[in-house]
Design an enzyme around this catalytic site. Structure first.
Site, PDB file in Angstrom:
ATOM      1  N   GLU A   1       0.852  -1.187   0.000  1.00 48.91           N
ATOM      2  CA  GLU A   1       0.000   0.000   0.000  1.00 48.91           C
ATOM      3  C   GLU A   1       0.886   1.234   0.000  1.00 48.91           C
ATOM      4  OE1 GLU A   1      -3.405   2.332   2.599  1.00 48.91           O
ATOM      5  OE2 GLU A   1      -3.094   0.193   2.960  1.00 48.91           O
TER       6      GLU A   1
ATOM      7  N   ASP B   1      10.307   7.257  -0.021  1.00 53.44           N
ATOM      8  CA  ASP B   1       9.799   7.425  -1.378  1.00 53.44           C
ATOM      9  C   ASP B   1       9.397   6.075  -1.966  1.00 53.44           C
ATOM     10  OD1 ASP B   1       9.528   7.813  -4.173  1.00 53.44           O
ATOM     11  OD2 ASP B   1      10.926   9.497  -4.129  1.00 53.44           O
TER      12      ASP B   1
ATOM     13  N   ASP C   1      -2.446  12.236  -2.677  1.00 54.24           N
ATOM     14  CA  ASP C   1      -2.508  13.696  -2.729  1.00 54.24           C
ATOM     15  C   ASP C   1      -2.934  14.120  -4.137  1.00 54.24           C
ATOM     16  OD1 ASP C   1      -2.024  16.466  -2.759  1.00 54.24           O
ATOM     17  OD2 ASP C   1      -0.382  16.265  -1.318  1.00 54.24           O
TER      18      ASP C   1
ATOM     19  N   LYS D   1      -4.175  21.919  -8.122  1.00 48.82           N
ATOM     20  CA  LYS D   1      -3.849  22.984  -9.071  1.00 48.82           C
ATOM     21  C   LYS D   1      -3.166  22.401 -10.304  1.00 48.82           C
ATOM     22  CE  LYS D   1      -3.400  26.567  -5.525  1.00 48.82           C
ATOM     23  NZ  LYS D   1      -2.511  27.528  -4.854  1.00 48.82           N
TER      24      LYS D   1
ATOM     25  N   ASP E   1     -11.139  10.769  -4.905  1.00 49.30           N
ATOM     26  CA  ASP E   1     -12.386  11.529  -4.911  1.00 49.30           C
ATOM     27  C   ASP E   1     -12.258  12.794  -5.763  1.00 49.30           C
ATOM     28  OD1 ASP E   1     -10.546  12.315  -2.864  1.00 49.30           O
ATOM     29  OD2 ASP E   1     -12.055  13.678  -2.059  1.00 49.30           O
TER      30      ASP E   1
ATOM     31  N   THR F   1     -12.840   5.833   4.672  1.00 50.12           N
ATOM     32  CA  THR F   1     -11.912   6.691   5.391  1.00 50.12           C
ATOM     33  C   THR F   1     -12.539   8.056   5.663  1.00 50.12           C
ATOM     34  OG1 THR F   1     -10.965   7.705   3.418  1.00 50.12           O
ATOM     35  CG2 THR F   1     -10.008   5.610   4.137  1.00 50.12           C
TER      36      THR F   1
ATOM     37  N   GLU G   1     -12.898   9.882   2.488  1.00 50.27           N
ATOM     38  CA  GLU G   1     -14.062   9.484   1.689  1.00 50.27           C
ATOM     39  C   GLU G   1     -15.340  10.094   2.257  1.00 50.27           C
ATOM     40  OE1 GLU G   1     -15.719   5.454  -0.504  1.00 50.27           O
ATOM     41  OE2 GLU G   1     -14.015   5.347   0.857  1.00 50.27           O
TER      42      GLU G   1
END
Length: 214
Positions: A43, A95, A118, A122, A154, A193, A196
């Protein structure tokens, strides 16, 4: 970190965690780390661990790896895992792309999960998004044949970007290509979550994408 998170870190990190930058050269030896051979689920971006701990607890037969950069989130995940009695979870801080490129063997993962990464909303920041052509190509190469890449977001335009990039990757096949838009139905086993719930409250639709390594 909170006092509780620091205590969890002090109790468990040396056994359950590792910095990506401190891993030995070459592939991660998951068999030794977990003490068994089992399918490996990775994950990417476990956040505060609310979903991750539940998913690992629900799949005791898999070796569950979570990679995250946020130290308090990893500490909180260890607290949650401790509470649930989870023993099949190991944590990596750093990373994910470096981890995949330098420490994960090709065709070794049974599943990669990326839930609510994330969105960098923009437009000028879209290049910072995790799900890009190069990263999906790398992830696909690390999945075993039949292995799964499961994404959820989302943010509408990020979902569309995910769909475009994954569909264009020749090593992947959309399991729900015949569904409207190619979107997967929301799996009942994926816990809801706070992100969500917030998305629903703010009127944003959550999209799941499930692709398979061919």
């Amino acid at each position: 970190m909170t006092v509780g998170q620091q205590k969890a870190w002090d109790r468990h990190w040396s056994e359950l965690g590792s910095e990506v930058t401190e891993l030995p050269e070459g592939p991660l030896d998951t068999t030794s780390w977990f003490g068994r051979t089992a399918p490996v689920v990775l994950e990417i971006g476990s956040g505060m661990g609310e979903t991750t701990a539940q998913l690992a607890a629900a799949q005791p037969d898999v070796n569950y790896l979570a990679v995250e950069v946020y130290k308090p989130g990893l500490a909180q995940l260890m607290l949650r895992a401790e509470h649930l009695g989870v023993t099949n979870l190991r944590l990596l801080r750093g990373d994910a792309i470096v981890l995949l490129r330098e420490h994960v063997e090709p065709a070794s993962l049974s599943e990669v999960r990326i839930y609510f990464p994330d969105p960098w909303p923009k437009k000028r920041h879209h290049k910072r998004r995790l799900v890009q052509t190069a990263s999906v190509e790398l992830i696909a190469s690390r999945l075993r044949p039949g292995g799964v890449l499961h994404l959820a977001t989302d943010w509408e335009n990020y979902a569309e970007q995910m769909m475009e990039v994954c569909t264009a990757e020749p090593a992947l096949r959309n399991r729900f290509a015949d569904a409207p838009g190619g979107w997967a139905p929301r799996p009942e086993w994926r816990p809801v979550t706070k992100f969500e719930n917030r998305a629903h409250d703010e009127g944003r639709v959550v999209h799941d994408l499930i692709f398979e390594r061919v």
